[in-house]
Write a protein that holds these residues in place. Structure first.
Motif, mmCIF file in Angstrom:
data_model
loop_
_atom_site.group_PDB
_atom_site.id
_atom_site.type_symbol
_atom_site.label_atom_id
_atom_site.label_comp_id
_atom_site.label_asym_id
_atom_site.label_seq_id
_atom_site.Cartn_x
_atom_site.Cartn_y
_atom_site.Cartn_z
ATOM 1 N N MET A 511 0.845 -1.182 0.000
ATOM 2 C CA MET A 511 0.000 0.000 0.000
ATOM 3 C C MET A 511 0.886 1.241 0.000
ATOM 4 O O MET A 511 1.991 1.228 0.547
ATOM 5 C CB MET A 511 -0.888 -0.021 1.267
ATOM 6 N N ARG A 512 0.411 2.317 -0.599
ATOM 7 C CA ARG A 512 1.164 3.568 -0.561
ATOM 8 C C ARG A 512 1.179 4.095 0.866
ATOM 9 O O ARG A 512 0.141 4.197 1.521
ATOM 10 C CB ARG A 512 0.511 4.594 -1.494
ATOM 11 N N GLY A 513 2.352 4.422 1.372
ATOM 12 C CA GLY A 513 2.478 4.969 2.717
ATOM 13 C C GLY A 513 3.129 6.339 2.681
ATOM 14 O O GLY A 513 4.118 6.549 1.985
ATOM 15 N N ILE A 514 2.551 7.279 3.435
ATOM 16 C CA ILE A 514 3.091 8.638 3.518
ATOM 17 C C ILE A 514 3.149 9.014 4.998
ATOM 18 O O ILE A 514 2.148 8.911 5.705
ATOM 19 C CB ILE A 514 2.197 9.650 2.763
ATOM 20 N N ARG A 515 4.311 9.457 5.464
ATOM 21 C CA ARG A 515 4.454 9.860 6.870
ATOM 22 C C ARG A 515 4.765 11.355 6.923
ATOM 23 O O ARG A 515 5.590 11.854 6.150
ATOM 24 C CB ARG A 515 5.566 9.068 7.550
ATOM 25 N N VAL A 516 4.110 12.052 7.850
ATOM 26 C CA VAL A 516 4.283 13.492 7.979
ATOM 27 C C VAL A 516 4.580 13.841 9.437
ATOM 28 O O VAL A 516 3.855 13.415 10.351
ATOM 29 C CB VAL A 516 3.023 14.262 7.517
ATOM 30 N N GLU A 517 5.638 14.635 9.648
ATOM 31 C CA GLU A 517 6.005 15.075 10.989
ATOM 32 C C GLU A 517 6.080 16.592 11.109
ATOM 33 O O GLU A 517 6.149 17.116 12.216
ATOM 34 C CB GLU A 517 7.349 14.453 11.381
ATOM 35 N N ASP A 518 6.050 17.302 9.980
ATOM 36 C CA ASP A 518 6.136 18.765 9.967
ATOM 37 C C ASP A 518 4.801 19.338 9.476
ATOM 38 O O ASP A 518 4.319 18.952 8.409
ATOM 39 C CB ASP A 518 7.268 19.194 9.023
ATOM 40 N N ASP A 521 4.421 20.428 5.878
ATOM 41 C CA ASP A 521 4.388 19.412 4.823
ATOM 42 C C ASP A 521 3.003 18.784 4.677
ATOM 43 O O ASP A 521 2.776 18.000 3.755
ATOM 44 C CB ASP A 521 5.391 18.290 5.131
ATOM 45 N N LEU A 522 2.095 19.130 5.587
ATOM 46 C CA LEU A 522 0.851 18.376 5.687
ATOM 47 C C LEU A 522 -0.110 18.651 4.536
ATOM 48 O O LEU A 522 -0.741 17.726 4.017
ATOM 49 C CB LEU A 522 0.170 18.672 7.031
ATOM 50 N N ASP A 523 -0.238 19.895 4.121
ATOM 51 C CA ASP A 523 -1.199 20.217 3.068
ATOM 52 C C ASP A 523 -0.886 19.420 1.798
ATOM 53 O O ASP A 523 -1.780 18.796 1.210
ATOM 54 C CB ASP A 523 -1.183 21.720 2.780
ATOM 55 N N ASP A 524 0.360 19.420 1.388
ATOM 56 C CA ASP A 524 0.745 18.690 0.185
ATOM 57 C C ASP A 524 0.558 17.198 0.373
ATOM 58 O O ASP A 524 0.120 16.492 -0.555
ATOM 59 C CB ASP A 524 2.203 18.996 -0.164
ATOM 60 N N ALA A 525 0.850 16.690 1.569
ATOM 61 C CA ALA A 525 0.701 15.254 1.823
ATOM 62 C C ALA A 525 -0.762 14.828 1.749
ATOM 63 O O ALA A 525 -1.081 13.771 1.192
ATOM 64 C CB ALA A 525 1.282 14.907 3.190
ATOM 65 N N VAL A 526 -1.647 15.638 2.300
ATOM 66 C CA VAL A 526 -3.075 15.319 2.240
ATOM 67 C C VAL A 526 -3.550 15.306 0.790
ATOM 68 O O VAL A 526 -4.281 14.411 0.364
ATOM 69 C CB VAL A 526 -3.895 16.311 3.088
ATOM 70 N N ARG A 527 -3.112 16.301 0.013
ATOM 71 C CA ARG A 527 -3.483 16.356 -1.406
ATOM 72 C C ARG A 527 -3.032 15.093 -2.134
ATOM 73 O O ARG A 527 -3.797 14.481 -2.894
ATOM 74 C CB ARG A 527 -2.848 17.578 -2.075
ATOM 75 N N ARG A 528 -1.777 14.708 -1.907
ATOM 76 C CA ARG A 528 -1.238 13.543 -2.611
ATOM 77 C C ARG A 528 -1.942 12.256 -2.186
ATOM 78 O O ARG A 528 -2.225 11.388 -3.023
ATOM 79 C CB ARG A 528 0.267 13.425 -2.340
ATOM 80 N N ALA A 529 -2.229 12.143 -0.899
ATOM 81 C CA ALA A 529 -2.892 10.935 -0.409
ATOM 82 C C ALA A 529 -4.286 10.791 -1.007
ATOM 83 O O ALA A 529 -4.668 9.709 -1.465
ATOM 84 C CB ALA A 529 -2.972 10.973 1.117
ATOM 85 N N LEU A 530 -5.036 11.870 -1.023
ATOM 86 C CA LEU A 530 -6.404 11.798 -1.519
ATOM 87 C C LEU A 530 -6.454 11.632 -3.037
ATOM 88 O O LEU A 530 -7.438 11.106 -3.570
ATOM 89 C CB LEU A 530 -7.187 13.041 -1.097
ATOM 90 N N VAL A 536 -4.063 3.964 0.320
ATOM 91 C CA VAL A 536 -2.974 4.767 0.859
ATOM 92 C C VAL A 536 -3.171 4.958 2.349
ATOM 93 O O VAL A 536 -4.298 5.076 2.836
ATOM 94 C CB VAL A 536 -2.890 6.138 0.137
ATOM 95 N N LEU A 537 -2.069 4.937 3.081
ATOM 96 C CA LEU A 537 -2.075 5.208 4.518
ATOM 97 C C LEU A 537 -1.270 6.467 4.768
ATOM 98 O O LEU A 537 -0.076 6.519 4.456
ATOM 99 C CB LEU A 537 -1.496 4.028 5.297
ATOM 100 N N LEU A 538 -1.931 7.482 5.303
ATOM 101 C CA LEU A 538 -1.297 8.747 5.644
ATOM 102 C C LEU A 538 -1.053 8.753 7.147
ATOM 103 O O LEU A 538 -1.977 8.882 7.945
ATOM 104 C CB LEU A 538 -2.202 9.913 5.232
ATOM 105 N N ASP A 539 0.200 8.589 7.526
ATOM 106 C CA ASP A 539 0.600 8.469 8.935
ATOM 107 C C ASP A 539 1.070 9.841 9.421
ATOM 108 O O ASP A 539 2.168 10.288 9.060
ATOM 109 C CB ASP A 539 1.719 7.422 9.038
ATOM 110 N N VAL A 540 0.259 10.506 10.234
ATOM 111 C CA VAL A 540 0.554 11.868 10.666
ATOM 112 C C VAL A 540 0.845 11.862 12.165
ATOM 113 O O VAL A 540 -0.001 11.473 12.979
ATOM 114 C CB VAL A 540 -0.619 12.824 10.362
ATOM 115 N N VAL A 541 2.035 12.286 12.522
ATOM 116 C CA VAL A 541 2.463 12.298 13.921
ATOM 117 C C VAL A 541 1.853 13.529 14.590
ATOM 118 O O VAL A 541 2.238 14.663 14.314
ATOM 119 C CB VAL A 541 3.995 12.315 14.027
#
Length: 574
Positions: A511-518, A521-530, A536-541
């Motif tokens: 599965m596509r995995g994306i991790r975000v800690e900053d 970086d979150l706005d772009d990560a959410v866009r890419r995940a959706l 896809v699993l968007l892992d947000v700390v």
């Protein structure tokens, strides 16, 4: 010739069910073989039967048709229970097909034998064991009709030597009754309710899922009465968009405006809701309750005027007898408080919040490690998700952030374990929703505790090419339990989760995995995940110490929280 299993599966397919969820096993092999040969049905193999039951329940809630799941003898049947209890408490029509030992061995304490009649007695509206082909199609029809008409769980048990038995030629295929005509309320009850409403100066509405089909009538009611509308969580479907009377949720998910609307009214009008939290109801008010199920009336709060019947028919019948009120002060006061609270909440949906004076001071207190605030994540998902997305949400803090920051607009849907309150429901419910339509966006708000509880079924999304979007609030905590402990003065204990890098786990599965800690970086990560075309699993700390203040906070809660924080400074949470 037709077998018992083939007739059962033909009836399910004729009904319009498109998937059957479960884990294969010996007693039910004839059933899975019949599914294999039925082009209208797809077998959805999962890694845990609990996932099968949750997925079937989600499909039942979204379609109104039977959701179907299977579990074989003994442990396979037992594993279904939690998801079936969620279906029961969500009033979802689900058919569970479960295995049993061969007929000659029933009652002998045979290998894996459990008493299914006892096991499922509390969770089901119907339960029966097929011991003779002559019992079909009657038992199948009874099971399906009970689930559909009573909006609950039906259990059909097949001993291992029954599913493959032949039926007489020409045996009719079972048919299910799907009609559920709305019940009209009694005229005298309506008249008494109208008189009470007309006599009240200030009316507040509490509206739930049962009013969803009465949206136009309820909005007109609020307009005529100048009434603010407190919306129960499950009422977000139907009343969360284009609603100038809404003041949000009450209870732990609520805000000061709901407390204001409830405490300052003279009459509380409940429409299609069974809101369970008694402490958040106002005292000393006249109460009118409209509900299709008379057993729901008065079980949460004393009711002066009961109206049993369909919400659309009841409110529609009331409207001609209620004049429009010119005074809008009660509504405007509550709405002003709600809009002010919303404006304050939007500060959190800003990646630079903590660089600003108020945010900088707050970070020193509750977010020294500069983790991402969960409000920001929820707000960005709401902003970028499709206008017809289906949302599922885990019980706990994930639901809090969804409630406050995600709008369930006209074409969006919302599922959760809102009555049972189970952990780990968001992933399997998302799988069920996605299987209905692989082109519709399905977004799961997952707690890290919930996701890891049934993490094996991440594989199910990959195996069946279900493009679910799993958004994980990875705060390393059982967050709601932590908050509950701290509110009564306990130091958090046993709530810390030793999580792996969940994005890497997803990648290992395929599965596509994306991790975000900053946060930047979150706005772009959410866009890419959706936008990703597969699962896809968007892992947000996220910040584990984020606090969601309820609509009616008490001094005891504040004092308890202060004591807990003092203890945590000297006691390790481990």
């Amino acid at each position: 010739m037709t077998t018992v299993a083939e007739l059962l599966i033909e009836a399910i397919a004729d009904h319009g069910t498109t998937e059957v969820w479960g884990v294969v096993g010996d007693a039910l092999n004839p059933v899975t073989d019949a599914i294999r040969r039925e082009d209208r049905l797809t077998w959805m193999g999962v890694r845990h039967e609990e996932v099968a039951a949750f997925a079937a329940g989600a499909q039942a809630q979204l379609t109104g048709r039977l959701g179907v799941c299977m579990g074989t003898v003994g442990p396979g049947a037992v594993h279904l229970l939690n998801g079936l209890y969620d279906a029961k408490k969500s009033h979802a029509p689900v058919l569970a097909i479960v295995g049993q030992v061969p007929r000659a061995e029933i009652g002998s304490d045979f290998f894996q034998e459990v008493d299914n009649d006892v096991l499922f007695a509390d969770v089901s509206v119907f339960s029966a064991t097929v011991t003779d082909p002559a019992q079909l199609p009657t038992l199948v029809e009874q099971a399906g009709n009970a689930a559909l008409q009573q909006r609950g769980v039906a259990v059909l048990t097949l001993p291992g030597d029954v599913g493959g038995l032949d039926l007489p030629s020409g045996t009719r295929v079972p048919r299910f009754v799907t009609d559920d005509p709305p019940a009209a309320p009694v005229a005298d009850a309506l008249r008494a309710a109208v008189d009470a409403i007309s006599s009240a100066d200030k009316v507040t509405l509490l509206v739930g899922q049962g009013a969803r089909q009465a949206r136009a009538e309820v909005l007109e009611l609020a307009e005529r009465l100048g009434a603010p509308m407190v919306v129960a969580l499950k009422g977000k479907e139907g009343f969360d968009h284009e609603n100038p009377y809404e003041v949000g949720q009450s209870g732990l998910l609520g805000n000061p405006a709901t407390t204001l609307a409830l405490e300052t009214c003279d009459l509380l009008l409940m429409v299609g809701t069974d809101f369970p939290y008694k402490d958040f109801y106002p005292s000393g008010k006249t109460v009118v309750q409209i509900d299709r199920d008379g057993t729901h009336i008065g079980r949460r709060h004393p009711v002066d005027h009961a109206v049993v019947g369909d919400a659309r028919l009841a409110v529609g019948a009331m409207l001609p007898h209620l004049e429009r009120r010119e005074s809008r002060g009660h509504l405007e006061h509550a709405r002003a408080a709600y809009e002010k609270w919303q404006e304050l909440q939007q500060h959190f949906v800003d990646p630079d919040y903590e660089k600003k004076p108020a945010g900088f001071l707050r970070r020193k207190v509750d977010n020294p490690e500069r983790r991402i605030r969960p409000e920001l994540l929820a707000g960005l998902v709401d902003r970028h998700a499709a206008p017809d997305a289906v949302f599922t949400t885990d019980t706990g803090m994930a639901t809090t952030w969804l409630s406050r920051f995600v709008r369930i607009d006209r074409d969006r849907r919302l599922l959760g374990s809102f009555n049972l309150g189970s952990m780990a429901n968001a992933l399997p419910q998302a799988l069920g929703a996605q299987a209905l339509d692989r082109h519709r966006q399905v977004v799961a708000f997952c707690g890290d505790g919930g996701l890891t509880m049934l993490m094996g079924d991440l594989i199910t999304a990959v195996t069946h090419d279900l493009p679910v979007k799993l958004v994980v609030f990875d705060n390393g905590r059982l967050g709601m339990v932590k908050l509950e402990m701290e509110q009564v003065g306990m130091a958090e204990y046993g709530t810390v989760l030793d999580n792996p890098d969940l994005a890497r786990v997803a990648e290992a599965i395929g599965m596509r995995g994306i991790r975000v800690e900053d946060p930047h970086d979150l706005d772009d990560a959410v866009r890419r995940a959706l936008a990703h075309d597969g699962p896809v699993l968007l892992d947000v700390v996220t910040n584990p110490d984020e606090i969601a203040v309820p609509s009616k906070p008490t001094l005891e809660q504040g004092w308890g929280f202060a004591i807990a924080k003092a203890k945590e400074m000297v006691i390790s949470p481990e």
